[in-house]
Scaffold this motif. Structure first.
Motif, PDB file in Angstrom:
ATOM      1  N   ARG A  64       0.579  -1.439   0.314  1.00  8.95           N
ATOM      2  CA  ARG A  64      -0.262   0.346  -0.113  1.00  8.95           C
ATOM      3  C   ARG A  64       0.678   1.216   0.106  1.00  8.95           C
ATOM      4  O   ARG A  64       0.778   2.172  -0.559  1.00  8.95           O
ATOM      5  CB  ARG A  64      -0.632  -0.463   1.231  1.00  8.95           C
ATOM      6  N   HIS A  65       1.729   1.507   0.867  1.00  5.61           N
ATOM      7  CA  HIS A  65       2.558   2.208   1.288  1.00  5.61           C
ATOM      8  C   HIS A  65       3.770   2.538  -0.669  1.00  5.61           C
ATOM      9  O   HIS A  65       3.960   3.509  -0.972  1.00  5.61           O
ATOM     10  CB  HIS A  65       4.093   2.480   2.176  1.00  5.61           C
ATOM     11  N   ALA A  66       3.754   1.789  -1.127  1.00  4.96           N
ATOM     12  CA  ALA A  66       4.794   1.062  -2.067  1.00  4.96           C
ATOM     13  C   ALA A  66       4.225   1.726  -3.214  1.00  4.96           C
ATOM     14  O   ALA A  66       4.696   2.466  -4.319  1.00  4.96           O
ATOM     15  CB  ALA A  66       5.260   0.022  -2.817  1.00  4.96           C
ATOM     16  N   GLY A  67       2.220   1.664  -3.628  1.00  6.59           N
ATOM     17  CA  GLY A  67       1.552   1.687  -4.137  1.00  6.59           C
ATOM     18  C   GLY A  67       1.595   1.977  -5.660  1.00  6.59           C
ATOM     19  O   GLY A  67       2.012   1.731  -6.367  1.00  6.59           O
ATOM     20  N   GLY A  68       2.033  -0.033  -5.226  1.00  6.74           N
ATOM     21  CA  GLY A  68       2.316  -0.554  -6.460  1.00  6.74           C
ATOM     22  C   GLY A  68       1.525  -1.283  -6.486  1.00  6.74           C
ATOM     23  O   GLY A  68       1.430  -2.400  -6.651  1.00  6.74           O
ATOM     24  N   PRO A  69       0.106  -0.719  -7.512  1.00  9.58           N
ATOM     25  CA  PRO A  69      -0.418  -1.474  -8.247  1.00  9.58           C
ATOM     26  C   PRO A  69      -0.295  -3.077  -8.912  1.00  9.58           C
ATOM     27  O   PRO A  69      -0.894  -3.680  -9.173  1.00  9.58           O
ATOM     28  CB  PRO A  69      -1.423  -1.129  -9.292  1.00  9.58           C
ATOM     29  N   ARG A  70       0.797  -3.181  -9.925  1.00  9.60           N
ATOM     30  CA  ARG A  70       1.503  -4.425 -10.263  1.00  9.60           C
ATOM     31  C   ARG A  70       1.966  -5.288  -9.339  1.00  9.60           C
ATOM     32  O   ARG A  70       1.695  -6.046 -10.044  1.00  9.60           O
ATOM     33  CB  ARG A  70       2.121  -3.267 -11.220  1.00  9.60           C
ATOM     34  N   LEU A  71       2.302  -4.559  -8.189  1.00  6.84           N
ATOM     35  CA  LEU A  71       2.528  -5.789  -7.139  1.00  6.84           C
ATOM     36  C   LEU A  71       1.882  -6.340  -7.256  1.00  6.84           C
ATOM     37  O   LEU A  71       1.850  -7.835  -6.724  1.00  6.84           O
ATOM     38  CB  LEU A  71       3.727  -4.805  -6.232  1.00  6.84           C
ATOM     39  N   ARG A  72       0.448  -5.623  -6.530  1.00  3.30           N
ATOM     40  CA  ARG A  72       0.009  -6.235  -5.421  1.00  3.30           C
ATOM     41  C   ARG A  72      -1.479  -7.270  -6.160  1.00  3.30           C
ATOM     42  O   ARG A  72      -1.921  -8.101  -6.018  1.00  3.30           O
ATOM     43  CB  ARG A  72      -1.377  -4.791  -5.064  1.00  3.30           C
ATOM     44  N   ALA A  73      -1.783  -7.327  -7.920  1.00  5.30           N
ATOM     45  CA  ALA A  73      -2.080  -7.811  -8.771  1.00  5.30           C
ATOM     46  C   ALA A  73      -1.249  -8.626  -8.918  1.00  5.30           C
ATOM     47  O   ALA A  73      -2.072 -10.289  -8.737  1.00  5.30           O
ATOM     48  CB  ALA A  73      -2.507  -6.768 -10.250  1.00  5.30           C
ATOM     49  N   ASN A  74      -0.012  -8.641  -8.688  1.00  5.33           N
ATOM     50  CA  ASN A  74       1.026 -10.335  -9.420  1.00  5.33           C
ATOM     51  C   ASN A  74       0.684 -10.792  -7.610  1.00  5.33           C
ATOM     52  O   ASN A  74       0.345 -11.899  -8.062  1.00  5.33           O
ATOM     53  CB  ASN A  74       2.668  -9.543  -9.264  1.00  5.33           C
ATOM     54  N   LEU A  75       0.518 -10.348  -6.485  1.00  6.42           N
ATOM     55  CA  LEU A  75       0.212 -10.903  -5.158  1.00  6.42           C
ATOM     56  C   LEU A  75      -1.236 -11.559  -5.332  1.00  6.42           C
ATOM     57  O   LEU A  75      -0.874 -12.754  -5.123  1.00  6.42           O
ATOM     58  CB  LEU A  75       0.638 -10.108  -4.369  1.00  6.42           C
ATOM     59  N   GLN A  76      -1.624 -11.187  -6.174  1.00  6.76           N
ATOM     60  CA  GLN A  76      -3.286 -11.674  -5.309  1.00  6.76           C
ATOM     61  C   GLN A  76      -3.471 -12.880  -6.546  1.00  6.76           C
ATOM     62  O   GLN A  76      -4.187 -13.462  -6.185  1.00  6.76           O
ATOM     63  CB  GLN A  76      -4.461 -10.165  -5.838  1.00  6.76           C
ATOM     64  N   ARG A  77      -2.949 -12.339  -8.046  1.00  4.60           N
ATOM     65  CA  ARG A  77      -2.772 -13.399  -8.982  1.00  4.60           C
ATOM     66  C   ARG A  77      -1.649 -14.809  -8.711  1.00  4.60           C
ATOM     67  O   ARG A  77      -2.713 -15.689  -8.801  1.00  4.60           O
ATOM     68  CB  ARG A  77      -2.590 -12.679 -10.290  1.00  4.60           C
ATOM     69  N   ARG A  78      -1.040 -14.362  -8.156  1.00  5.10           N
ATOM     70  CA  ARG A  78       0.172 -15.389  -7.792  1.00  5.10           C
ATOM     71  C   ARG A  78      -0.844 -16.347  -6.481  1.00  5.10           C
ATOM     72  O   ARG A  78      -0.601 -17.570  -6.410  1.00  5.10           O
ATOM     73  CB  ARG A  78       1.583 -15.180  -7.665  1.00  5.10           C
TER      74      ARG A  78
END
Length: 172
Positions: free
Chosen positions: A22-36
């Motif tokens: 959330r602090h890094a603001g990485g929607p790509r990282l969050r989506a990647n985490l959720q997908r994996r």
């Protein structure tokens, strides 16, 4: 373990990682985490549905003079319950993967059936076609939900830990 919900969470690690995402603001990282994480839980979801569809249910032998026949409903019990098994992944407040039976997706007369079918004795006691005066016992594999979850838990935990390590490495 209740039939309604299975959750794989490493609360401390996932909460910390969720905050950092959330602090890094990485929607790509969050989506990647959720997908994996979803991909790690999908084999359990598919196996749970397959287990339910193939669950043997046997009846007590008929008594002399009792009648039998086809069910008056066209709704197949096991397929109906298998279709109600859901999977969800969260990366926000309570991060993790969850596999559960969505009771709202079941007909009202079957809402408690997954819980009834997962008892330690394997006994399913029910009315005969809604007749409150006639009851029968049927038998199924005891604790089928718990056994399927136990079979998949080590693999899922290892996969989620691997995903967390990869995402942590991307954040640093």
């Amino acid at each position: 373990m209740a039939v309604r919900s299975v959750q794989i969470t490493g609360t401390g690690q996932l909460l910390d990682l969720s905050r950092r995402l959330r602090h890094a603001g990485g929607p790509r990282l969050r989506a990647n985490l959720q997908r994996r994480v979803r991909r790690a839980a999908e084999p359990l979801h598919r196996d749970m549905q397959q287990t339910i569809r193939n669950l043997p249910i046997r009846a007590e032998p008929r008594k002399a003079g009792s009648r039998g026949g086809a069910s008056p409903t066209s709704r197949p019990l096991r397929a109906t319950i298998a279709a109600a098994v859901r999977i969800s992944v969260r990366t926000s407040s309570t991060p993790g993967a969850r596999v559960w039976v969505d009771r709202s997706a079941l007909p009202s007369d079957l809402e408690s059936m997954p819980l009834v079918m997962n008892n330690p004795t394997g006994r399913i006691r029910h009315k005969v076609f809604g007749n409150r005066k006639r009851w029968v016992n049927q038998w199924t594999t005891p604790l089928w939900w718990d056994k399927t979850v136990a079979h998949h838990t080590p693999r899922m935990r290892a996969e989620v830990e691997r995903v967390l390590a990869d995402v942590r490495r991307d954040l640093t």
